[in-house]
Scaffold this motif. Sequence first.
Motif, PDB file in Angstrom:
ATOM      1  N   GLN A  64      35.338  50.114  46.309  1.00  0.00           N
ATOM      2  CA  GLN A  64      34.734  48.788  46.212  1.00  0.00           C
ATOM      3  C   GLN A  64      35.417  47.784  47.144  1.00  0.00           C
ATOM      4  O   GLN A  64      36.639  47.596  47.079  1.00  0.00           O
ATOM      5  CB  GLN A  64      34.800  48.282  44.782  1.00  0.00           C
ATOM      6  N   VAL A  65      34.633  47.117  47.980  1.00  0.00           N
ATOM      7  CA  VAL A  65      35.206  46.146  48.918  1.00  0.00           C
ATOM      8  C   VAL A  65      35.702  44.896  48.209  1.00  0.00           C
ATOM      9  O   VAL A  65      36.554  44.174  48.734  1.00  0.00           O
ATOM     10  CB  VAL A  65      34.200  45.767  50.026  1.00  0.00           C
ATOM     11  N   ASN A  66      35.167  44.623  47.014  1.00  0.00           N
ATOM     12  CA  ASN A  66      35.619  43.459  46.246  1.00  0.00           C
ATOM     13  C   ASN A  66      36.548  43.870  45.109  1.00  0.00           C
ATOM     14  O   ASN A  66      36.637  43.200  44.077  1.00  0.00           O
ATOM     15  CB  ASN A  66      34.428  42.666  45.709  1.00  0.00           C
ATOM     16  N   CYS A  67      37.247  44.978  45.304  1.00  0.00           N
ATOM     17  CA  CYS A  67      38.197  45.467  44.304  1.00  0.00           C
ATOM     18  C   CYS A  67      39.173  44.366  43.912  1.00  0.00           C
ATOM     19  O   CYS A  67      39.671  43.622  44.757  1.00  0.00           O
ATOM     20  CB  CYS A  67      38.964  46.650  44.888  1.00  0.00           C
ATOM     21  N   CYS A  68      39.435  44.299  42.620  1.00  0.00           N
ATOM     22  CA  CYS A  68      40.394  43.359  42.044  1.00  0.00           C
ATOM     23  C   CYS A  68      39.901  41.914  42.027  1.00  0.00           C
ATOM     24  O   CYS A  68      40.655  41.009  41.675  1.00  0.00           O
ATOM     25  CB  CYS A  68      41.751  43.446  42.742  1.00  0.00           C
ATOM     26  N   GLY A  74      33.189  46.927  36.909  1.00  0.00           N
ATOM     27  CA  GLY A  74      34.270  47.362  36.032  1.00  0.00           C
ATOM     28  C   GLY A  74      34.225  48.841  35.721  1.00  0.00           C
ATOM     29  O   GLY A  74      33.981  49.227  34.584  1.00  0.00           O
ATOM     30  N   VAL A  75      34.444  49.679  36.717  1.00  0.00           N
ATOM     31  CA  VAL A  75      34.378  51.133  36.524  1.00  0.00           C
ATOM     32  C   VAL A  75      35.751  51.764  36.428  1.00  0.00           C
ATOM     33  O   VAL A  75      35.884  52.977  36.417  1.00  0.00           O
ATOM     34  CB  VAL A  75      33.582  51.799  37.676  1.00  0.00           C
ATOM     35  N   GLY A  76      36.800  50.942  36.369  1.00  0.00           N
ATOM     36  CA  GLY A  76      38.138  51.505  36.318  1.00  0.00           C
ATOM     37  C   GLY A  76      38.958  51.050  37.505  1.00  0.00           C
ATOM     38  O   GLY A  76      38.473  50.356  38.395  1.00  0.00           O
ATOM     39  N   LYS A  77      40.204  51.432  37.529  1.00  0.00           N
ATOM     40  CA  LYS A  77      41.102  51.061  38.619  1.00  0.00           C
ATOM     41  C   LYS A  77      40.667  51.780  39.891  1.00  0.00           C
ATOM     42  O   LYS A  77      40.530  52.994  39.920  1.00  0.00           O
ATOM     43  CB  LYS A  77      42.524  51.472  38.246  1.00  0.00           C
ATOM     44  N   VAL A  78      40.439  51.028  40.963  1.00  0.00           N
ATOM     45  CA  VAL A  78      40.021  51.632  42.223  1.00  0.00           C
ATOM     46  C   VAL A  78      40.978  51.212  43.337  1.00  0.00           C
ATOM     47  O   VAL A  78      41.783  50.306  43.169  1.00  0.00           O
ATOM     48  CB  VAL A  78      38.566  51.235  42.586  1.00  0.00           C
ATOM     49  N   VAL A 119      34.184  43.169  35.933  1.00  0.00           N
ATOM     50  CA  VAL A 119      35.471  43.115  35.250  1.00  0.00           C
ATOM     51  C   VAL A 119      35.527  41.931  34.292  1.00  0.00           C
ATOM     52  O   VAL A 119      36.029  42.029  33.170  1.00  0.00           O
ATOM     53  CB  VAL A 119      36.612  43.045  36.285  1.00  0.00           C
ATOM     54  N   ASP A 120      34.987  40.771  34.723  1.00  0.00           N
ATOM     55  CA  ASP A 120      35.052  39.577  33.882  1.00  0.00           C
ATOM     56  C   ASP A 120      33.908  39.483  32.872  1.00  0.00           C
ATOM     57  O   ASP A 120      33.822  38.530  32.101  1.00  0.00           O
ATOM     58  CB  ASP A 120      35.096  38.309  34.739  1.00  0.00           C
ATOM     59  N   GLY A 121      33.012  40.467  32.878  1.00  0.00           N
ATOM     60  CA  GLY A 121      31.931  40.510  31.911  1.00  0.00           C
ATOM     61  C   GLY A 121      30.759  39.598  32.213  1.00  0.00           C
ATOM     62  O   GLY A 121      29.787  39.552  31.444  1.00  0.00           O
ATOM     63  N   LYS A 122      30.797  38.889  33.327  1.00  0.00           N
ATOM     64  CA  LYS A 122      29.733  37.931  33.664  1.00  0.00           C
ATOM     65  C   LYS A 122      28.610  38.561  34.486  1.00  0.00           C
ATOM     66  O   LYS A 122      27.583  37.936  34.715  1.00  0.00           O
ATOM     67  CB  LYS A 122      30.324  36.742  34.424  1.00  0.00           C
ATOM     68  N   GLY A 123      28.795  39.760  34.939  1.00  0.00           N
ATOM     69  CA  GLY A 123      27.791  40.413  35.766  1.00  0.00           C
ATOM     70  C   GLY A 123      28.206  40.459  37.221  1.00  0.00           C
ATOM     71  O   GLY A 123      29.093  39.725  37.652  1.00  0.00           O
ATOM     72  N   THR A 124      27.584  41.332  37.993  1.00  0.00           N
ATOM     73  CA  THR A 124      27.890  41.486  39.405  1.00  0.00           C
ATOM     74  C   THR A 124      26.819  40.805  40.253  1.00  0.00           C
ATOM     75  O   THR A 124      25.717  40.542  39.796  1.00  0.00           O
ATOM     76  CB  THR A 124      27.977  42.973  39.776  1.00  0.00           C
TER      77      THR A 124
END
Length: 325
Positions: A64-68, A74-78, A119-124
């Motif tokens: 993911q280019v927007n990792c972190c 939110g698919v896990g640590k990448v 990750v923040d639950g607000k959607g992508t």
Amino acid sequence: MKTKYPRLFEPLTIRGVTFKNRILSSPLGVWALIPEDGLQESWLRYLSERAAGGAATVGMGDTQVNCCEPDCEGVGKVLQLRGENVPYAYLSEMADIIHQHGAIATIELAHCGGGGVSVDGKGTYGPIPKKGMFGTVGLVMDKDKIHETIRQFAECAATLKRTGFQMVTIHAGHGKLPDQFLQRSNNREDEYGGSRMRFTQEVAAAVRKAVGESFVIEMRVSGLLPEDDAEGFADLVALVKSLKGTVDIINTSHEPPHDPNAANPMASLDGTTNMPGYLLPPAPNARYAVALKQAVGDGIYIGAVGAIITPEIAEEVLQDVDFVI
């Protein structure tokens, strides 16, 4: 030396980078191999063994280019390729291990687009308020967010160049963000809807600027057939033609349609050809690659991906395309 599979083992040099044969190893998603407490040595051992298998390229996928970022899927640590915590030494070691076996090191860059669970639950974020498979509705990108995301692709690619990689793959298929911009459902009223190819073209151009000319860029797309979707196929052909000189290889996969409003939105993915299993015939996506190759002509290399399971099948597919994946 004569070989039973002359096309399969024919070398090819692109931008000064030599592919020792026509086998590109499919990018593997490794979310579970990158835990919170650090990167695992087992992944490096796996890459070494995979490179020793003889493919021309080896790497990892769906990075993911927007990792972190809070809006990352939110698919896990990448693996992080931009920002303050890039593991430069680990990336260099990864590239070196692959190169030791004469293979080209690559990583596939991706952005899930709208409809994912962030990750923040607000959607992508995506081009339009797309409903995802699990009921989430994507946030709509404004132009600042679009430009930020294009920069993220470029920054990640620059990291790969800096750490010894020779190739990068841009994931523009399978409903990822570039694919969402390309779809006819993209009804934006700005230039990223008026020209649905624009986002993908700008990502490719930014990545090329970041890595320079002596670096290979591959792009994965979802293939189509003109008899199934004439308009969609024409759009895909126009996009690929427009990328000549910027992108070097088109990796032609397929994404079957699915209905996010269905009672079971996953049901329509049974028998999917983006990750074909043993229930499907071999090389189910080759027809999409062949159709695209015939339509776009020279100036860009075309590969077929998925369930190409024997050298005999690979040699047959390579009569009509440039790589098997």
